[in-house]
Write a protein that holds these residues in place. Structure first.
Motif, PDB file in Angstrom:
ATOM      1  N   THR A  58      -9.410 -31.459 -15.778  1.00  0.00           N
ATOM      2  CA  THR A  58      -9.069 -31.333 -17.195  1.00  0.00           C
ATOM      3  C   THR A  58      -7.979 -30.280 -17.371  1.00  0.00           C
ATOM      4  OG1 THR A  58     -10.661 -29.566 -17.695  1.00  0.00           O
ATOM      5  CG2 THR A  58     -11.469 -31.848 -17.778  1.00  0.00           C
ATOM      6  N   PRO A  59      -7.211 -30.367 -18.457  1.00  0.00           N
ATOM      7  CA  PRO A  59      -6.181 -29.346 -18.705  1.00  0.00           C
ATOM      8  C   PRO A  59      -6.758 -27.934 -18.762  1.00  0.00           C
ATOM      9  CG  PRO A  59      -5.851 -31.235 -20.144  1.00  0.00           C
ATOM     10  CD  PRO A  59      -7.165 -31.453 -19.455  1.00  0.00           C
ATOM     11  N   GLU A  60      -7.963 -27.823 -19.343  1.00  0.00           N
ATOM     12  CA  GLU A  60      -8.577 -26.495 -19.446  1.00  0.00           C
ATOM     13  C   GLU A  60      -8.901 -25.932 -18.073  1.00  0.00           C
ATOM     14  OE1 GLU A  60      -8.755 -28.734 -23.044  1.00  0.00           O
ATOM     15  OE2 GLU A  60      -9.611 -29.222 -21.078  1.00  0.00           O
ATOM     16  N   LYS A  61      -9.390 -26.783 -17.186  1.00  0.00           N
ATOM     17  CA  LYS A  61      -9.720 -26.327 -15.831  1.00  0.00           C
ATOM     18  C   LYS A  61      -8.456 -25.961 -15.048  1.00  0.00           C
ATOM     19  CE  LYS A  61     -14.114 -28.820 -15.477  1.00  0.00           C
ATOM     20  NZ  LYS A  61     -14.855 -29.941 -14.854  1.00  0.00           N
ATOM     21  N   ARG A  62      -7.389 -26.724 -15.249  1.00  0.00           N
ATOM     22  CA  ARG A  62      -6.147 -26.414 -14.549  1.00  0.00           C
ATOM     23  C   ARG A  62      -5.540 -25.121 -15.071  1.00  0.00           C
ATOM     24  NH1 ARG A  62      -5.880 -31.966 -15.144  1.00  0.00           N
ATOM     25  NH2 ARG A  62      -4.320 -31.969 -16.824  1.00  0.00           N
ATOM     26  N   ARG A  63      -5.609 -24.906 -16.365  1.00  0.00           N
ATOM     27  CA  ARG A  63      -5.090 -23.650 -16.920  1.00  0.00           C
ATOM     28  C   ARG A  63      -5.887 -22.457 -16.392  1.00  0.00           C
ATOM     29  NH1 ARG A  63      -2.251 -21.242 -20.904  1.00  0.00           N
ATOM     30  NH2 ARG A  63      -1.389 -23.186 -21.716  1.00  0.00           N
ATOM     31  N   ALA A  64      -7.213 -22.594 -16.376  1.00  0.00           N
ATOM     32  CA  ALA A  64      -8.054 -21.504 -15.878  1.00  0.00           C
ATOM     33  C   ALA A  64      -7.755 -21.217 -14.407  1.00  0.00           C
ATOM     34  CB  ALA A  64      -9.531 -21.845 -16.077  1.00  0.00           C
ATOM     35  N   ALA A  65      -7.552 -22.282 -13.621  1.00  0.00           N
ATOM     36  CA  ALA A  65      -7.254 -22.097 -12.195  1.00  0.00           C
ATOM     37  C   ALA A  65      -5.904 -21.421 -12.000  1.00  0.00           C
ATOM     38  CB  ALA A  65      -7.281 -23.438 -11.478  1.00  0.00           C
ATOM     39  N   CYS A  66      -4.931 -21.778 -12.819  1.00  0.00           N
ATOM     40  CA  CYS A  66      -3.615 -21.122 -12.738  1.00  0.00           C
ATOM     41  C   CYS A  66      -3.733 -19.640 -13.067  1.00  0.00           C
ATOM     42  CB  CYS A  66      -2.636 -21.797 -13.690  1.00  0.00           C
ATOM     43  SG  CYS A  66      -2.063 -23.429 -13.161  1.00  0.00           S
ATOM     44  N   ALA A  67      -4.479 -19.325 -14.116  1.00  0.00           N
ATOM     45  CA  ALA A  67      -4.650 -17.920 -14.500  1.00  0.00           C
ATOM     46  C   ALA A  67      -5.356 -17.140 -13.396  1.00  0.00           C
ATOM     47  CB  ALA A  67      -5.436 -17.828 -15.808  1.00  0.00           C
ATOM     48  N   GLU A  68      -6.371 -17.761 -12.787  1.00  0.00           N
ATOM     49  CA  GLU A  68      -7.071 -17.105 -11.686  1.00  0.00           C
ATOM     50  C   GLU A  68      -6.152 -16.907 -10.491  1.00  0.00           C
ATOM     51  OE1 GLU A  68     -10.903 -16.081 -10.855  1.00  0.00           O
ATOM     52  OE2 GLU A  68      -9.640 -15.317 -12.480  1.00  0.00           O
ATOM     53  N   GLU A  69      -5.305 -17.889 -10.209  1.00  0.00           N
ATOM     54  CA  GLU A  69      -4.393 -17.762  -9.072  1.00  0.00           C
ATOM     55  C   GLU A  69      -3.458 -16.564  -9.255  1.00  0.00           C
ATOM     56  OE1 GLU A  69      -1.120 -20.292  -6.465  1.00  0.00           O
ATOM     57  OE2 GLU A  69      -2.412 -21.318  -7.899  1.00  0.00           O
TER      58      GLU A  69
END
Length: 521
Positions: A58-69
C-alpha cells in the motif's frame, strides 16, 4: 513489474522528471525496489510487493518504509541519505517534487532521495580490483564499534537475541532450502548442517541469555557486506541497512559483524577479515562474544546459500548452473565455519618500540588469531578513549596497581579467546618472568600450545621509532623515550626454559615458526 507502474518507471527514466540536471538516467532494479541514478542524486522506489518478511503493498506502507530507510541509514551514512520526496502527477505527466506537490497535482508515489556516489567506489569493486586496503578495514571496524555502542537497546530489542528468536530463522532456512537438495546442496550436507545448528542452540542456550543480559543485543544494520559500503570523499560510508523488518536487523552485535566476515571469507580475503575482527574487538573488548561468532558466520552463509538457491530458479537456463554453484559455495562456507580450531596462547616480550605490535599483528594473520593489546586494555579499564593520552586523562593509569589489573585482564581475555577455539596473541611488554610464567600456566591449564615472540632492536632504533610515533600521534600507545629507559632498567630477559621462543629484530619472518608452533601440544 506491475503494469500500473509502467508509465511511472518510464517517466523516471527521463531527465525532465527531475528539478535538477539529471543527464543520462541509469535504472537499477532489485527484487524489492527500482533505483534511478540522475545527475548528482539517486532515487529509490519501493515495489508494491509482499514477500512475507516485508510488505510494501500500500502507499502508506511504502511511505513508512521510505521514512524508516532514511531514519535508520542516517545513523551510518548521513552524507548519502537526504529525505523522502514525492513523485507528483499532473496532466503533463510525472515530476519529482522535493518541495511537495503543487496545487492541482496528486502524489503518485514517494521516493528515498539520496546523494549519488560513484559505483567504482563500492567496496566489492575495490576488493575485485585489489584496492581493498587494511586501513579500510580499520575504518569500518571503528565505525561499527561506535555504531553498536550507540545503537538502540531495550526490552523490545532484547527479544531478538533470545535463543528462540535466533532459532526460528535458522530452522526456516533448512525448510526453505530442502527443495534444492541435489541441486545446490547434498542431502548429507543439508542434514549435517541442520543437526549441528540444532545441537549448538540446545547446548548454548545459556550463552544467548548471557548476551542479552550483557547488553549485546542492538538495533543494528542487518546487511553488512562489501556491496553496501563505499569509499566516498575519503572515508567509508556504510549504507542500505534493513529497514523493512526489525527481526532481520536487530540482534547480537556478533551476528551483525559476522555477515561482513563471512563475505570477506567467501571472497578469499581472510587477512582482511582478521584485520577487521581484531580492530573491532580492540575497540569493544567483546572477546566473550567470540564463542558465538562462528555460529553466526555459519548462519549468514546459510542465508546467502538460500538466497542464491532462490535466484537459481529465475536465472536463464544458460546461467542457472553458475548460480547453483554459487549457492553451493555458500553451503561449503557454512561447513567451514563449523570446522574445529586448534587454539593456543602467544605473547610478545620486549620494551616499547621493539616491534611487538607489528609482529603480533602478523602472528594474528598467520594463526587467524586475536590480538589483545595491553595499551587498549589499560585504557578500557581506566574508562578513557583509546586515542586519549594517559597524561591527558587526569589520572595516573600507569601505577603498579593498574599494571597488575591490566595483566590480569589480558589473561582473562586470553581465556575468552581460547574458549572460542582461536589463538590469543597478548601484545604487551611482558618484561617480568613472573608475568610470562602466569601466561604459560594458563596455557598448561587449558592444554594449548604456548610461545613467546621476543622482540629486540638497537637503542638508537628504539628511540627513533618512539620519537616518530609520538610526532605522528596516531597510535594508542603512550610510550616515550623516558618510558623506554625505565623499562630497560627493570627488563628481565626471557630464558629458554620459559617455552618456545622466536627472537625478532624486525628482519626475520616468523611464519614458519608460527606454523610449527600451531601443531605443538
Amino acid at each position: 513489474m506491475s503494469l500500473s507502474l509502467s508509465p511511472l518507471l518510464a517517466a523516471l527514466q527521463q531527465p525532465a522528471a527531475y528539478a535538477h540536471p539529471a543527464g543520462e538516467i541509469v535504472h537499477l532494479e532489485t527484487h524489492i525496489s527500482h533505483v534511478f541514478l540522475a545527475g548528482d542524486y539517486a532515487y529509490k522506489l519501493k515495489k508494491p510487493v509482499d514477500f512475507g518478511f516485508l510488505d510494501f503493498t500500500t502507499p502508506e506502507k511504502r511511505r513508512a518504509a521510505c521514512a524508516e530507510e532514511v531514519r535508520l541509514n542516517t545513523r551510518l551514512a548521513p552524507d548519502i541519505y537526504l529525505d523522502v520526496v514525492p513523485v507528483c502527477r499532473n496532466e503533463a505527466g510525472y515530476r519529482v517534487r522535493p518541495e511537495g506537490c503543487a496545487p492541482g497535482e496528486t502524489e503518485a508515489e514517494v521516493l528515498v532521495h539520496m546523494r549519488r556516489f560513484p559505483q567504482d567506489g563500492l567496496l566489492d569493486h575495490l576488493a575485485m580490483t585489489g584496492q581493498l586496503t587494511p586501513d579500510i578495514m580499520t575504518d569500518i571496524a571503528h565505525q561499527l564499534a561506535r555504531f553498536h555502542a550507540a545503537a538502540g537497546r531495550g526490552p523490545e530489542i532484547d527479544q531478538f537475541g533470545s535463543v528462540d528468536s535466533v532459532r526460528t530463522p535458522i530452522m526456516q532456512n533448512f525448510v526453505q532450502t530442502r527443495p534444492y537438495i541435489g541441486r545446490t546442496v547434498s542431502a548429507a550436507t543439508h542434514a549435517r548442517l541442520q543437526s549441528w545448528a540444532e545441537a549448538f542452540l540446545r547446548t548454548h542456550a545459556g550463552l544467548f541469555s548471557e548476551r542479552v543480559h550483557a547488553g549485546k543485543i542492538v538495533d543494528g544494520h542487518g546487511d553488512l557486506h562489501l556491496r553496501n559500503m563505499c569509499k566516498f570523499d575519503g572515508r567509508v560510508l556504510i549504507f542500505d541497512c534493513i529497514e523493512f523488518n526489525p527481526a532481520l536487523r536487530a540482534g547480537d552485535v556478533m551476528n551483525d559483524i559476522a555477515f561482513l566476515i563471512m563475505d570477506l571469507d567467501h571472497r578469499a580475503l581472510a587477512a582482511h577479515a582478521n584485520r577487521f575482527l581484531n580492530e573491532y574487538l580492540e575497540q569493544t573488548r567483546d572477546y566473550a562474544g567470540l564463542t558465538l561468532l562462528d555460529f553466526y558466520r555459519f548462519y549468514r552463509a546459510c542465508v546467502r546459500a538460500k538466497v542464491m538457491s532462490f535466484e537459481s530458479d529465475g536465472a536463464p537456463a544458460t546461467e542457472r548452473r553458475g548460480v547453483e554453484q554459487e549457492a553451493a559455495s555458500y553451503f561449503d562456507l557454512a561447513e567451514q565455519a563449523l570446522a574445529p580450531h586448534t587454539p593456543g596462547l602467544l605473547l610478545t616480550c620486549g620494551v616499547c618500540g621493539s616491534g611487538k605490535t607489528t609482529l603480533a599483528r602478523q602472528a594474528a594473520e598467520v594463526l587467524d588469531g586475536v590480538m589483545v593489546r595491553s595499551d587498549a586494555v589499560r585504557k578500557h579499564l581506566a574508562g578513557i578513549p583509546l586515542t586519549t593520552r594517559g597524561k591527558e586523562s587526569g589520572t595516573d593509569i600507569y601505577t603498579p596497581s593498574m599494571t597488575g589489573r591490566t595483566y590480569t585482564t589480558l589473561l582473562q581475555h586470553a581465556r575468552e579467546v581460547i574458549a572460542s577455539g582461536r589463538w590469543a596473541i597478548l601484545d604487551a611488554v611482558y618484561g617480568k618472568q613472573s608475568e610470562r610464567a602466569a601466561a604459560a600456566a594458563l596455557a598448561r591449564e587449558l592444554h594449548v600450545p604456548f610461545g613467546i615472540l621476543y622482540c629486540q632492536a638497537p637503542h638508537s632504533e628504539l628511540t627513533r621509532r618512539l620519537d616518530q610515533r609520538t610526532s605522528q600521534g596516531r597510535d594508542i600507545s603512550d610510550a616515550t623515550v623516558e618510558v623506554l629507559e625505565q623499562q630497560l632498567t627493570h627488563f628481565e630477559t626471557p630464558g629458554p626454559e620459559e617455552g618456545p621462543q622466536f627472537s625478532s629484530t624486525g628482519k626475520e619472518d616468523p611464519e614458519a615458526w608460527l606454523v610449527s608452533l600451531r601443531t605443538r601440544r
